[in-house]
Design a protein around this motif. Sequence first.
Motif, PDB file in Angstrom:
ATOM      1  N   ASP A 231       0.741  -1.072   0.022  1.00  0.00           N
ATOM      2  CA  ASP A 231      -0.086  -0.078  -0.104  1.00  0.00           C
ATOM      3  C   ASP A 231       1.298   0.839   0.573  1.00  0.00           C
ATOM      4  O   ASP A 231       1.320   2.037   0.846  1.00  0.00           O
ATOM      5  CB  ASP A 231      -0.845  -0.081   1.288  1.00  0.00           C
ATOM      6  CG  ASP A 231      -1.626   1.395   1.665  1.00  0.00           C
ATOM      7  OD1 ASP A 231      -2.150   2.109   0.171  1.00  0.00           O
ATOM      8  OD2 ASP A 231      -2.700   1.135   2.035  1.00  0.00           O
ATOM      9  N   TYR A 232       1.172   1.412  -1.173  1.00  0.00           N
ATOM     10  CA  TYR A 232       2.695   2.663  -0.862  1.00  0.00           C
ATOM     11  C   TYR A 232       2.099   3.946  -0.879  1.00  0.00           C
ATOM     12  O   TYR A 232       2.668   4.690  -0.150  1.00  0.00           O
ATOM     13  CB  TYR A 232       3.364   2.263  -2.674  1.00  0.00           C
ATOM     14  CG  TYR A 232       3.480   0.856  -3.105  1.00  0.00           C
ATOM     15  CD1 TYR A 232       4.432   0.502  -2.173  1.00  0.00           C
ATOM     16  CD2 TYR A 232       3.607   0.138  -3.784  1.00  0.00           C
ATOM     17  CE1 TYR A 232       4.781  -0.900  -2.402  1.00  0.00           C
ATOM     18  CE2 TYR A 232       3.583  -0.929  -4.305  1.00  0.00           C
ATOM     19  CZ  TYR A 232       4.811  -1.773  -3.633  1.00  0.00           C
ATOM     20  OH  TYR A 232       5.351  -2.231  -3.453  1.00  0.00           O
ATOM     21  N   THR A 233       0.911   4.101  -1.249  1.00  0.00           N
ATOM     22  CA  THR A 233       0.238   5.554  -0.931  1.00  0.00           C
ATOM     23  C   THR A 233      -0.014   5.833   0.157  1.00  0.00           C
ATOM     24  O   THR A 233       1.027   6.767   1.024  1.00  0.00           O
ATOM     25  CB  THR A 233      -1.249   5.827  -1.472  1.00  0.00           C
ATOM     26  OG1 THR A 233      -1.163   5.415  -3.071  1.00  0.00           O
ATOM     27  CG2 THR A 233      -1.478   7.444  -1.653  1.00  0.00           C
ATOM     28  N   ASN A 234      -0.435   4.747   0.969  1.00  0.00           N
ATOM     29  CA  ASN A 234      -0.098   5.280   2.342  1.00  0.00           C
ATOM     30  C   ASN A 234       1.280   5.533   3.503  1.00  0.00           C
ATOM     31  O   ASN A 234       1.086   5.855   4.558  1.00  0.00           O
ATOM     32  CB  ASN A 234      -1.534   3.997   3.159  1.00  0.00           C
ATOM     33  CG  ASN A 234      -2.939   4.754   3.711  1.00  0.00           C
ATOM     34  OD1 ASN A 234      -3.359   5.689   3.288  1.00  0.00           O
ATOM     35  ND2 ASN A 234      -3.665   3.475   2.827  1.00  0.00           N
ATOM     36  N   ALA A 235       1.934   4.134   2.968  1.00  0.00           N
ATOM     37  CA  ALA A 235       3.763   3.996   3.845  1.00  0.00           C
ATOM     38  C   ALA A 235       4.058   5.336   2.745  1.00  0.00           C
ATOM     39  O   ALA A 235       4.577   5.692   3.890  1.00  0.00           O
ATOM     40  CB  ALA A 235       3.447   2.503   3.021  1.00  0.00           C
ATOM     41  N   ARG A 236       4.075   5.690   2.529  1.00  0.00           N
ATOM     42  CA  ARG A 236       3.993   7.340   1.621  1.00  0.00           C
ATOM     43  C   ARG A 236       4.008   8.488   2.399  1.00  0.00           C
ATOM     44  O   ARG A 236       4.472   9.140   3.501  1.00  0.00           O
ATOM     45  CB  ARG A 236       4.456   7.860   0.454  1.00  0.00           C
ATOM     46  CG  ARG A 236       4.880   9.135  -0.190  1.00  0.00           C
ATOM     47  CD  ARG A 236       5.298   9.013  -1.053  1.00  0.00           C
ATOM     48  NE  ARG A 236       5.259  10.757  -1.748  1.00  0.00           N
ATOM     49  CZ  ARG A 236       5.937  10.877  -3.161  1.00  0.00           C
ATOM     50  NH1 ARG A 236       5.295  10.617  -4.098  1.00  0.00           N
ATOM     51  NH2 ARG A 236       6.263  12.537  -2.968  1.00  0.00           N
ATOM     52  N   ALA A 237       2.680   8.494   2.676  1.00  0.00           N
ATOM     53  CA  ALA A 237       1.928   9.620   3.797  1.00  0.00           C
ATOM     54  C   ALA A 237       2.232   9.379   5.019  1.00  0.00           C
ATOM     55  O   ALA A 237       2.794  10.294   5.599  1.00  0.00           O
ATOM     56  CB  ALA A 237       0.547   9.507   3.631  1.00  0.00           C
ATOM     57  N   MET A 238       2.285   7.984   5.724  1.00  0.00           N
ATOM     58  CA  MET A 238       2.833   7.729   7.142  1.00  0.00           C
ATOM     59  C   MET A 238       4.091   8.413   7.192  1.00  0.00           C
ATOM     60  O   MET A 238       4.642   8.797   8.138  1.00  0.00           O
ATOM     61  CB  MET A 238       2.014   6.147   7.536  1.00  0.00           C
ATOM     62  CG  MET A 238       1.980   6.635   8.763  1.00  0.00           C
ATOM     63  SD  MET A 238       1.340   7.243   9.779  1.00  0.00           S
ATOM     64  CE  MET A 238      -0.047   6.765   9.067  1.00  0.00           C
ATOM     65  N   ALA A 400      11.575   6.727   0.560  1.00  0.00           N
ATOM     66  CA  ALA A 400      12.089   5.959  -0.821  1.00  0.00           C
ATOM     67  C   ALA A 400      11.877   5.422  -1.485  1.00  0.00           C
ATOM     68  O   ALA A 400      11.473   4.855  -2.131  1.00  0.00           O
ATOM     69  CB  ALA A 400      13.757   6.149  -0.297  1.00  0.00           C
ATOM     70  N   GLU A 401      11.021   3.923  -0.673  1.00  0.00           N
ATOM     71  CA  GLU A 401      11.039   2.266  -1.275  1.00  0.00           C
ATOM     72  C   GLU A 401       9.131   2.649  -1.987  1.00  0.00           C
ATOM     73  O   GLU A 401       8.578   2.815  -2.880  1.00  0.00           O
ATOM     74  CB  GLU A 401      11.200   1.390  -0.548  1.00  0.00           C
ATOM     75  CG  GLU A 401      10.533   0.591  -1.271  1.00  0.00           C
ATOM     76  CD  GLU A 401      10.773  -0.989  -0.394  1.00  0.00           C
ATOM     77  OE1 GLU A 401      10.233  -2.254  -0.596  1.00  0.00           O
ATOM     78  OE2 GLU A 401      11.645  -1.151   0.296  1.00  0.00           O
ATOM     79  N   ALA A 402       8.739   3.466  -0.430  1.00  0.00           N
ATOM     80  CA  ALA A 402       6.832   3.538  -1.358  1.00  0.00           C
ATOM     81  C   ALA A 402       7.124   4.745  -2.375  1.00  0.00           C
ATOM     82  O   ALA A 402       5.978   4.869  -3.217  1.00  0.00           O
ATOM     83  CB  ALA A 402       6.472   4.603   0.209  1.00  0.00           C
ATOM     84  N   ILE A 403       7.926   6.103  -2.992  1.00  0.00           N
ATOM     85  CA  ILE A 403       7.593   5.787  -3.894  1.00  0.00           C
ATOM     86  C   ILE A 403       8.290   5.513  -5.054  1.00  0.00           C
ATOM     87  O   ILE A 403       7.900   5.971  -6.195  1.00  0.00           O
ATOM     88  CB  ILE A 403       8.727   7.683  -3.816  1.00  0.00           C
ATOM     89  CG1 ILE A 403       8.340   8.304  -3.002  1.00  0.00           C
ATOM     90  CG2 ILE A 403       8.668   8.434  -4.624  1.00  0.00           C
ATOM     91  CD1 ILE A 403       9.068   9.829  -1.890  1.00  0.00           C
ATOM     92  N   LEU A 404       9.280   4.958  -5.142  1.00  0.00           N
ATOM     93  CA  LEU A 404       9.223   4.009  -5.980  1.00  0.00           C
ATOM     94  C   LEU A 404       8.299   2.711  -6.373  1.00  0.00           C
ATOM     95  O   LEU A 404       8.130   2.853  -7.448  1.00  0.00           O
ATOM     96  CB  LEU A 404      10.506   2.986  -5.207  1.00  0.00           C
ATOM     97  CG  LEU A 404      11.648   2.101  -6.347  1.00  0.00           C
ATOM     98  CD1 LEU A 404      11.816   3.290  -7.186  1.00  0.00           C
ATOM     99  CD2 LEU A 404      12.441   1.402  -6.097  1.00  0.00           C
ATOM    100  N   ALA A 405       7.213   2.672  -5.157  1.00  0.00           N
ATOM    101  CA  ALA A 405       6.101   1.659  -5.388  1.00  0.00           C
ATOM    102  C   ALA A 405       5.624   0.844  -6.351  1.00  0.00           C
ATOM    103  O   ALA A 405       5.236   0.312  -7.419  1.00  0.00           O
ATOM    104  CB  ALA A 405       5.041   3.378  -6.138  1.00  0.00           C
TER     105      ALA A 405
END
Length: 519
Positions: A231-238, A400-405
Amino acid sequence: MKIYKINFKSLAVVALLALSASCSEDYLDRPTQDGYVSDNFYTSDEQVQRTTYGMYGRMWAPFFTKCFFALSEMSSGNCWSNVDGNEVIQFKLTSDSFILSDPWRSCFGIVAQSNDLINNLNTNAKAGVSPDVIKNTIAEAHFFRAVSYFYLVRLFGPVPIIEDNLALAKNPMVNNNRIEDVYKFIENDLKYAAANLKPKVRLRGSSTTNVFVSQGTAESFLAKIYLYQKDYTNARAMAEKVINSGEFGLLPNYGDLFLTSKNNNEESIYSWQWSGAVNEYQAGNPSNVQYGLEILNNASYGAVYVPSNDIQEAFEVGDLRRKESYMIYGDTYPGLQADGVVGFTLDKTKYPNVLDATGAAVKKYVVGEATGETGPADNWASMSNCNYIMRYADVLLIHAEAILAGANETSDPNAKASFNKIRKRAGLSELNVNTPLTKKALFQERRVEFAFEGEFWYDLGRLPRAEAIDIISKQDRGSDYEGVKHYTPVETDFVFPKPANDVRKNPKLKEAPVPYVFK
């Protein structure tokens, strides 16, 4: 100290055990077992606060003493050993091994202790206890239960979700629940913790205040849980919420992270607390023996787990983390004491055979003989340095990894900025504006940043199976005694078998997992 065997039938009993520990003797104070459940126990704020102290350290001890190293560092190819779980190197671990039963009982012990507080504290606390203390303590219990299940699901896959100790005692035959439900349960617990824990308690520098988990702690783990679920969107936001809060920060010097005097610093998001001053088995941090050379720990043995040849090759030339992660001949450590003298050089003439296995020994978490900086060692040569379960560097790499998605690379400047902060501290070249961040580089960075901290196996476990198998099959998993050895796991090797003793007592653990009915 008594050693309690945890199985499903006796799981509820664990909630009665008030085991506790920290880097301070104060955290070892605990009520008697009968007093813990007496009607007059929850009469003050202090008594209530102490009910979670064991979950900051000592209740994890059966897991951490040996199994933590074997299941994470040897299985991942970071370490080699000829004892204590070395069968994981060749993926031959059986369900009868204590390497599996000890983390199982530690984690479910935490679950039981947490359940007791979540279900009973509001009712049992007396009128004199502050509502804010009750609220924070219950939130801590939700957090610790989440961490326990995070380990359980990554190690064993589908596991039973337990919320009611008494119901389990009446009917210990319970099914495993689906992996996706376990992650949802973890997420719910962390959301509760984030909403109810005290906000922003971190101070800069080593501080006992920083021992305790906070809203930011729970949010950091939420970012990680979202990442594991892709869930990259929520990972990045958090992750960005934690970064922007300013609660945590990187220590400027990587080596300072592993000094006892730097326990509970601003980079520590959640650490297990230990004390060598409390002379009881499993009260201190055993890393000084499990990782440290015998000449550095005043024990009868040492360096049970040594750096594999493969992890040694993973460090780039000039990486400042190398010397702080593992030592080779010629390395000097001014702060380490050996043979009663402060200032240690690993001299090949003086110590000709200590690195025969792979030419290196782990330095991380090894503090040497007891000094004023380290505090005392116990009778097992265990010390008072904490071990990190999560630190701020992880949040930056999660960001960084969440943005990489899931992509193979990204040129997003925010991802590269978080990645570059880790590189800069390590003394390595940073990505410039024209160089993308690749998935391969990110996972490589995670491996060396958290080497010997118990992360890499879990990182491998969340890769596509074929990709993880390819990485592992190319590792040199042998020693210098035996030469280069390659072992190729199969898909089922990424989930360990459940302890045989518990399966015998509850045959439903062999059955297919069932959906969990959330309340």
